[in-house]
Design an enzyme around this catalytic site. Sequence first.
Site, short mmCIF file in Angstrom:
data_model
loop_
_atom_site.label_atom_id
_atom_site.label_comp_id
_atom_site.label_asym_id
_atom_site.label_seq_id
_atom_site.Cartn_x
_atom_site.Cartn_y
_atom_site.Cartn_z
N SER A 102 -10.92 -26.30 4.41
CA SER A 102 -11.70 -25.20 4.99
C SER A 102 -12.03 -25.58 6.42
O SER A 102 -12.12 -26.77 6.76
CB SER A 102 -12.98 -24.95 4.20
OG SER A 102 -13.79 -26.12 4.16
N ASP A 157 0.13 -7.61 1.50
CA ASP A 157 0.63 -6.24 1.63
C ASP A 157 2.15 -6.16 1.63
O ASP A 157 2.75 -5.40 2.39
CB ASP A 157 0.07 -5.57 2.89
CG ASP A 157 0.10 -4.04 2.80
OD1 ASP A 157 0.26 -3.53 1.67
OD2 ASP A 157 -0.01 -3.37 3.83
N LEU A 212 -3.39 -25.43 0.68
CA LEU A 212 -3.49 -26.74 1.32
C LEU A 212 -4.74 -27.48 0.85
O LEU A 212 -4.71 -28.69 0.66
CB LEU A 212 -3.50 -26.56 2.84
CG LEU A 212 -3.46 -27.80 3.72
CD1 LEU A 212 -2.22 -28.63 3.43
CD2 LEU A 212 -3.50 -27.38 5.19
N SER A 236 4.72 2.62 7.70
CA SER A 236 4.48 1.43 6.89
C SER A 236 5.70 1.05 6.08
O SER A 236 6.31 1.90 5.41
CB SER A 236 3.30 1.67 5.94
OG SER A 236 2.09 1.59 6.63
N ALA A 262 0.36 -1.69 10.12
CA ALA A 262 -0.91 -1.06 10.47
C ALA A 262 -0.98 -0.78 11.95
O ALA A 262 -0.20 -1.29 12.75
CB ALA A 262 -2.07 -1.97 10.07
N HIS A 315 0.81 -1.22 0.00
CA HIS A 315 0.00 0.00 0.00
C HIS A 315 0.85 1.27 0.00
O HIS A 315 0.33 2.36 -0.27
CB HIS A 315 -0.99 -0.01 1.17
CG HIS A 315 -0.40 0.24 2.52
ND1 HIS A 315 -0.10 -0.77 3.41
CD2 HIS A 315 -0.05 1.38 3.15
CE1 HIS A 315 0.40 -0.25 4.52
NE2 HIS A 315 0.44 1.05 4.40
#
Length: 449
Positions: free
Chosen positions: A269, A137, A266, A211, A228, A107
């Site tokens: 869920s 990010d 992988l 950042s 953040a 970002h």
Amino acid sequence: MKKLSILVSAALFSGTLALSSAPAYANLPLAVGGQTMPSLAPMLEKATPAVVSISVKGTHEIQQRVPDAFKFFFGNPRQRSQERPFQALGSGVIIDADKGYIVTNNHVVDEADEIVVTLKDGRQIEAEKLGSDKASDIALLQIDADDLTEIKLADSDDLRIGDFTVAIGNPFGLGQTVTSGIVSALGRSGLNIENYEDFIQTDAAINSGNSGGALVNLRGELIGINTAIIGPGGGNVGIGFAIPSNMMNNLAKQIIEFGEVRRGILGVSGRSVNGDIAKAMELETNQGGFVEQVAPDSAAEEAGIKAGDVITKVNGKAVKTFQELKGKIGSIGAGKKVKITVIRGDDEKEFTVKLKKSDTANVEAASIHRMLEGADLENNSEGHGVLVKDIQRDSPAQLIGLKAGDIINGINRKRIKNIAELRNYLKNPKGVMALNVIRGNSQLYLMIR
């Protein structure tokens, strides 16, 4: 929860550091009243040259709705785009002095047309963006300069709550500053910042502009990339988050090798184990990732993992939540082998799993060339070239003529094999470039400037 603020900068060192006792490796050069005083200065003298300030310039595309009464003048679309210039500040960390590699947050440099790095010695150097991963990010830059200082990477899996931390960066554009604190928590997730979350939480003061800066231990080794904070108006309240160094390193290696992140999956869920799940399933643990479903033909199914298993370790390192499991697996590249430890009934089992490539793994096309923005690109699995999986409507990629299903096979009569070669050929574009595109049984050329 208070507003979660994504940063674009660094951190301050305020006040006197008071420690009850100095670490064994600390340098104690000062004496006051006959009593030696601890200092972080010797460590910082070695670590801070590896942390840089980053300034960026670019343009944001703003979508504006066109009133029906003016449709005749603007055409059929009810929206038109307008570009607005922007400038921003951030931080970065040199991880390879010989190659000039600098890691920062996506970002910080997203949509940037110009990236300038300022070293601690005052040198300003224009940087090239090699690649980025929006989902975690992370972005990787490169500069061409001599006499750089790189930072040593620590094993972030060895961190403990209570370990001392030091944040280094460029808060509010003040220039390089330093703050100190401790590791407040590990494996933080569910913050809705990015798709892959496995954050280090620290109370070292982190502010807007931090950042991409460094979070280091008392040996000056990199343990995380500051990302953040939680705080009103972007101010520090002692709750900051950093991407672990191991996660960053895995992603940076993929960008260096392939020009993109080839995220492995992988194929399970599930959800985090809690008291209710432990009671219902008669588990002896209240931590880990409970597997609700295993996808057919997935890496997990092929290895022997089953629904009802509780995943407790990845490569021998404990995972406390399903989100932490996702974050760790998501930073490991496709094709890599990992050891997964599970609890099944009363037994503990270990499986070796070869991760498969995520179907959603793709490269940020705008980081290759601004006229490719809006194209969902991935390497052509059926041969050479780059497959255009999808195109955003009214995007620059659609405007130049690209369509979903196209295969970019070459540039200016030069064949390309993959995204890395596409990026390399478009690294320093001059004038008009011709994309050689295969569309079905046809071949055509699309021009970009």
